[in-house]
Design a protein around this motif. Structure first.
Motif, PDB file in Angstrom:
ATOM      1  N   TYR A   1     -69.499  29.696 -32.319  1.00  0.00           N
ATOM      2  CA  TYR A   1     -70.266  29.659 -33.557  1.00  0.00           C
ATOM      3  C   TYR A   1     -71.069  30.932 -33.793  1.00  0.00           C
ATOM      4  CZ  TYR A   1     -69.262  24.677 -33.993  1.00  0.00           C
ATOM      5  OH  TYR A   1     -68.646  23.476 -34.145  1.00  0.00           O
ATOM      6  N   THR A   2     -71.517  31.563 -32.711  1.00  0.00           N
ATOM      7  CA  THR A   2     -72.349  32.756 -32.850  1.00  0.00           C
ATOM      8  C   THR A   2     -71.631  33.858 -33.608  1.00  0.00           C
ATOM      9  OG1 THR A   2     -73.383  32.216 -30.734  1.00  0.00           O
ATOM     10  CG2 THR A   2     -73.718  34.456 -31.582  1.00  0.00           C
ATOM     11  N   TYR A   3     -70.326  33.935 -33.443  1.00  0.00           N
ATOM     12  CA  TYR A   3     -69.555  35.038 -34.003  1.00  0.00           C
ATOM     13  C   TYR A   3     -68.728  34.631 -35.231  1.00  0.00           C
ATOM     14  CZ  TYR A   3     -70.691  36.570 -29.301  1.00  0.00           C
ATOM     15  OH  TYR A   3     -71.353  36.867 -28.151  1.00  0.00           O
ATOM     16  N   MET A   4     -68.806  33.382 -35.645  1.00  0.00           N
ATOM     17  CA  MET A   4     -67.972  32.899 -36.740  1.00  0.00           C
ATOM     18  C   MET A   4     -68.647  33.097 -38.086  1.00  0.00           C
ATOM     19  SD  MET A   4     -66.242  29.277 -35.695  1.00  0.00           S
ATOM     20  CE  MET A   4     -64.971  29.136 -34.465  1.00  0.00           C
ATOM     21  N   SER A   5     -67.854  33.448 -39.078  1.00  0.00           N
ATOM     22  CA  SER A   5     -68.330  33.402 -40.452  1.00  0.00           C
ATOM     23  C   SER A   5     -68.355  31.937 -40.887  1.00  0.00           C
ATOM     24  CB  SER A   5     -67.400  34.193 -41.365  1.00  0.00           C
ATOM     25  OG  SER A   5     -66.123  33.584 -41.408  1.00  0.00           O
ATOM     26  N   ASP A   6     -69.040  31.654 -41.994  1.00  0.00           N
ATOM     27  CA  ASP A   6     -69.089  30.275 -42.488  1.00  0.00           C
ATOM     28  C   ASP A   6     -67.695  29.742 -42.796  1.00  0.00           C
ATOM     29  OD1 ASP A   6     -71.803  30.246 -42.275  1.00  0.00           O
ATOM     30  OD2 ASP A   6     -72.176  30.711 -44.386  1.00  0.00           O
ATOM     31  N   GLU A   7     -66.840  30.588 -43.339  1.00  0.00           N
ATOM     32  CA  GLU A   7     -65.495  30.167 -43.682  1.00  0.00           C
ATOM     33  C   GLU A   7     -64.687  29.824 -42.437  1.00  0.00           C
ATOM     34  OE1 GLU A   7     -61.544  31.809 -46.068  1.00  0.00           O
ATOM     35  OE2 GLU A   7     -63.443  32.895 -46.185  1.00  0.00           O
ATOM     36  N   CYS A   8     -64.800  30.648 -41.404  1.00  0.00           N
ATOM     37  CA  CYS A   8     -64.090  30.377 -40.149  1.00  0.00           C
ATOM     38  C   CYS A   8     -64.635  29.131 -39.462  1.00  0.00           C
ATOM     39  CB  CYS A   8     -64.201  31.582 -39.211  1.00  0.00           C
ATOM     40  SG  CYS A   8     -63.236  33.006 -39.742  1.00  0.00           S
ATOM     41  N   HIS A   9     -65.939  28.961 -39.565  1.00  0.00           N
ATOM     42  CA  HIS A   9     -66.564  27.790 -38.957  1.00  0.00           C
ATOM     43  C   HIS A   9     -66.059  26.508 -39.612  1.00  0.00           C
ATOM     44  CE1 HIS A   9     -70.119  24.921 -38.679  1.00  0.00           C
ATOM     45  NE2 HIS A   9     -69.638  25.004 -37.455  1.00  0.00           N
ATOM     46  N   LYS A  10     -65.947  26.474 -40.935  1.00  0.00           N
ATOM     47  CA  LYS A  10     -65.437  25.312 -41.647  1.00  0.00           C
ATOM     48  C   LYS A  10     -63.990  25.035 -41.250  1.00  0.00           C
ATOM     49  CE  LYS A  10     -68.439  25.712 -45.692  1.00  0.00           C
ATOM     50  NZ  LYS A  10     -68.490  25.983 -47.156  1.00  0.00           N
ATOM     51  N   LYS A  11     -63.204  26.094 -41.111  1.00  0.00           N
ATOM     52  CA  LYS A  11     -61.801  25.906 -40.725  1.00  0.00           C
ATOM     53  C   LYS A  11     -61.705  25.339 -39.312  1.00  0.00           C
ATOM     54  CE  LYS A  11     -57.326  28.248 -40.400  1.00  0.00           C
ATOM     55  NZ  LYS A  11     -57.026  27.627 -39.102  1.00  0.00           N
ATOM     56  N   TYR A  12     -62.545  25.846 -38.421  1.00  0.00           N
ATOM     57  CA  TYR A  12     -62.559  25.358 -37.045  1.00  0.00           C
ATOM     58  C   TYR A  12     -62.876  23.861 -37.011  1.00  0.00           C
ATOM     59  CZ  TYR A  12     -64.367  24.667 -32.285  1.00  0.00           C
ATOM     60  OH  TYR A  12     -64.614  24.192 -31.035  1.00  0.00           O
ATOM     61  N   LYS A  13     -63.897  23.451 -37.780  1.00  0.00           N
ATOM     62  CA  LYS A  13     -64.273  22.041 -37.820  1.00  0.00           C
ATOM     63  C   LYS A  13     -63.152  21.200 -38.438  1.00  0.00           C
ATOM     64  CE  LYS A  13     -68.259  20.622 -37.471  1.00  0.00           C
ATOM     65  NZ  LYS A  13     -69.030  19.918 -36.410  1.00  0.00           N
ATOM     66  N   LYS A  14     -62.522  21.733 -39.479  1.00  0.00           N
ATOM     67  CA  LYS A  14     -61.439  20.995 -40.126  1.00  0.00           C
ATOM     68  C   LYS A  14     -60.257  20.831 -39.172  1.00  0.00           C
ATOM     69  CE  LYS A  14     -59.539  19.099 -43.846  1.00  0.00           C
ATOM     70  NZ  LYS A  14     -59.368  19.872 -45.076  1.00  0.00           N
ATOM     71  N   ASP A  15     -59.974  21.850 -38.376  1.00  0.00           N
ATOM     72  CA  ASP A  15     -58.895  21.752 -37.390  1.00  0.00           C
ATOM     73  C   ASP A  15     -59.183  20.649 -36.369  1.00  0.00           C
ATOM     74  OD1 ASP A  15     -57.419  23.727 -38.575  1.00  0.00           O
ATOM     75  OD2 ASP A  15     -58.101  25.327 -37.230  1.00  0.00           O
ATOM     76  N   LEU A  16     -60.430  20.567 -35.937  1.00  0.00           N
ATOM     77  CA  LEU A  16     -60.804  19.505 -34.999  1.00  0.00           C
ATOM     78  C   LEU A  16     -60.621  18.131 -35.640  1.00  0.00           C
ATOM     79  CD1 LEU A  16     -64.060  21.046 -33.457  1.00  0.00           C
ATOM     80  CD2 LEU A  16     -61.848  20.775 -32.316  1.00  0.00           C
ATOM     81  N   TRP A  17     -61.033  18.014 -36.892  1.00  0.00           N
ATOM     82  CA  TRP A  17     -60.897  16.754 -37.626  1.00  0.00           C
ATOM     83  C   TRP A  17     -59.433  16.340 -37.719  1.00  0.00           C
ATOM     84  CZ3 TRP A  17     -58.528  15.732 -42.405  1.00  0.00           C
ATOM     85  CH2 TRP A  17     -58.831  14.497 -42.983  1.00  0.00           C
ATOM     86  N   TRP A  18     -58.551  17.312 -37.981  1.00  0.00           N
ATOM     87  CA  TRP A  18     -57.128  17.013 -38.063  1.00  0.00           C
ATOM     88  C   TRP A  18     -56.590  16.493 -36.734  1.00  0.00           C
ATOM     89  CZ3 TRP A  18     -54.308  15.746 -41.848  1.00  0.00           C
ATOM     90  CH2 TRP A  18     -54.437  16.324 -43.104  1.00  0.00           C
ATOM     91  N   GLN A  19     -57.097  17.008 -35.630  1.00  0.00           N
ATOM     92  CA  GLN A  19     -56.622  16.543 -34.321  1.00  0.00           C
ATOM     93  C   GLN A  19     -56.921  15.055 -34.154  1.00  0.00           C
ATOM     94  OE1 GLN A  19     -54.754  18.992 -32.977  1.00  0.00           O
ATOM     95  NE2 GLN A  19     -55.641  20.020 -34.779  1.00  0.00           N
ATOM     96  N   MET A  20     -58.098  14.629 -34.578  1.00  0.00           N
ATOM     97  CA  MET A  20     -58.448  13.206 -34.469  1.00  0.00           C
ATOM     98  C   MET A  20     -57.626  12.356 -35.419  1.00  0.00           C
ATOM     99  SD  MET A  20     -62.606  13.168 -33.958  1.00  0.00           S
ATOM    100  CE  MET A  20     -62.998  14.281 -35.333  1.00  0.00           C
ATOM    101  N   ILE A  21     -57.463  12.797 -36.657  1.00  0.00           N
ATOM    102  CA  ILE A  21     -56.748  12.024 -37.661  1.00  0.00           C
ATOM    103  C   ILE A  21     -55.279  11.838 -37.288  1.00  0.00           C
ATOM    104  CG2 ILE A  21     -55.849  12.111 -40.034  1.00  0.00           C
ATOM    105  CD1 ILE A  21     -58.688  11.120 -39.889  1.00  0.00           C
ATOM    106  N   GLN A  22     -54.613  12.917 -36.868  1.00  0.00           N
ATOM    107  CA  GLN A  22     -53.183  12.830 -36.613  1.00  0.00           C
ATOM    108  C   GLN A  22     -52.832  12.294 -35.228  1.00  0.00           C
ATOM    109  OE1 GLN A  22     -51.359  16.641 -37.671  1.00  0.00           O
ATOM    110  NE2 GLN A  22     -51.224  15.947 -39.800  1.00  0.00           N
ATOM    111  N   LEU A  23     -53.785  12.329 -34.322  1.00  0.00           N
ATOM    112  CA  LEU A  23     -53.532  11.809 -32.987  1.00  0.00           C
ATOM    113  C   LEU A  23     -53.924  10.336 -32.855  1.00  0.00           C
ATOM    114  CD1 LEU A  23     -52.513  12.684 -30.167  1.00  0.00           C
ATOM    115  CD2 LEU A  23     -54.878  13.261 -29.590  1.00  0.00           C
ATOM    116  N   LEU A  24     -54.681   9.823 -33.808  1.00  0.00           N
ATOM    117  CA  LEU A  24     -55.170   8.445 -33.717  1.00  0.00           C
ATOM    118  C   LEU A  24     -54.005   7.454 -33.666  1.00  0.00           C
ATOM    119  CD1 LEU A  24     -57.846   6.777 -33.801  1.00  0.00           C
ATOM    120  CD2 LEU A  24     -57.424   6.516 -36.260  1.00  0.00           C
ATOM    121  N   PRO A  25     -53.915   6.621 -32.616  1.00  0.00           N
ATOM    122  CA  PRO A  25     -52.797   5.670 -32.505  1.00  0.00           C
ATOM    123  C   PRO A  25     -52.863   4.591 -33.591  1.00  0.00           C
ATOM    124  CG  PRO A  25     -53.833   6.044 -30.366  1.00  0.00           C
ATOM    125  CD  PRO A  25     -54.738   6.651 -31.399  1.00  0.00           C
TER     126      PRO A  25
END
Length: 248
Positions: free
Chosen positions: A153-177
Motif C-alpha cells: 500500500y505504501t507504494y501504490m497509487s489509488d488506482e492500483c490500490h483499488k485494482k488490488y482490492k478488486k482482484d482479491l474480491w474476485w478470488q473470493m467470489i469465483q472460488l466460493l463453493p
C-alpha cells in the motif's frame, strides 16, 4: 441442508371471497376465523362448502383456481447455492431478497458451518477445509488496511490500490463453493407451491424431496427442521387439501 424460519401465511379471507364472486355465492361460504397466535391472531377454519368448491376449482385447471394465487406465503430459507440455482427457475409469482455475496462476502470469516457438507466424504471435507483456509487468507488481505506481507500500500497509487482490492474480491467470489449456504426471504403463493410440489417431490436433491422422518410409527414434521422443501410445504395450512390435491 435447507432450513426454514419465520413462515407467514395470509390471504385465505380475500381468496375465498374472490373465489365466490363469479356466481355471487358468498352466502354459502362457511369459513370463519379464530384467534390463534400461530397464525398472527387470525387462523382461518375453512368449512366444508368452501373446501369442496376449492377442490373442484383446483381440479378444473389453473384458469379456474385463481384463488390459489391469492393465498400468500413468506419464509426465510437458508440453503446452498446449488439449490438456489434450481429454485431460481421459478420466476413467476415469486419474490426473493437475499443476503448478498457481492456486498457481504467479506464481512465475516468463512467457517465449515457456512456450507452444506452432510454428504461429503472425509477426504472431500478436508479439501473444503483447505479451500476455506485459503478464502480466509484472501479475506484477511481484503479487509486489512495494510498488507503486512508485502507492504504494497505504501507504494501504490489509488488506482492500483483499488485494482488490488478488486482482484482479491474476485478470488473470493469465483472460488466460493456452490455448497455455501445463503439466506433469502421468499414470498410466493399456493399456486406456485403446488407446481413446485408435484415437480420436485421426487427430486434427487435432499433439499427438494420429501424426507419426512418417522418416529414411533408416526410422521414427524417440524417447522425450522432440516428437511426437504416439499416437507416444509406439508406444514402449511390446508396443504394436503389444496396444494397436494391430485388433479385426477
Amino acid at each position: 441442508m435447507i432450513k426454514f424460519e419465520d413462515t407467514e401465511v395470509w390471504g385465505f379471507g380475500h381468496a375465498i371471497r374472490g373465489m365466490r364472486n363469479p356466481l355471487e355465492s358468498w352466502d354459502k361460504s362457511d369459513t370463519f376465523t379464530c384467534d390463534d397466535a400461530r397464525f398472527q391472531g387470525s387462523e382461518y377454519f375453512i368449512g366444508d362448502n368452501d373446501i369442496n368448491l376449492m377442490q373442484r376449482l383446483i381440479k378444473a385447471g389453473s384458469d379456474h383456481r385463481k384463488f390459489m394465487r391469492q393465498i400468500m406465503v413468506s419464509v426465510d430459507i437458508t440453503a446452498p447455492l446449488y439449490w438456489w440455482k434450481e429454485f431460481d427457475t421459478y420466476k413467476v409469482g415469486t419474490v426473493a431478497n437475499s443476503c448478498s455475496t457481492m456486498h457481504c462476502i467479506h464481512k465475516k470469516e468463512f467457517m465449515l458451518e457456512d456450507f452444506s457438507t452432510e454428504h461429503l466424504t472425509d477426504q472431500s471435507k478436508e479439501l473444503l477445509e483447505d479451500t476455506i483456509k485459503y478464502l480466509n487468507l484472501i479475506r484477511a488481505f481484503y479487509v486489512s488496511k495494510t498488507d503486512t506481507q508485502v507492504d504494497r500500500y505504501t507504494y501504490m497509487s489509488d488506482e492500483c490500490h483499488k485494482k488490488y482490492k478488486k482482484d482479491l474480491w474476485w478470488q473470493m467470489i469465483q472460488l466460493l463453493p456452490s455448497s455455501y449456504n445463503q439466506k433469502r426471504t421468499v414470498t410466493l403463493n399456493y399456486e406456485v407451491l403446488r407446481n413446485i410440489y408435484f415437480a420436485r417431490r421426487n427430486h434427487k436433491l435432499d433439499e427438494w424431496s420429501e424426507n419426512i422422518m418417522v418416529i414411533e410409527g408416526q410422521e414427524y414434521s417440524q417447522l425450522n427442521a432440516y428437511e426437504g422443501f416439499c416437507d416444509w410445504i406439508k406444514t402449511l395450512p390446508y396443504a394436503e387439501e389444496l396444494i397436494m390435491l391430485e388433479d385426477k
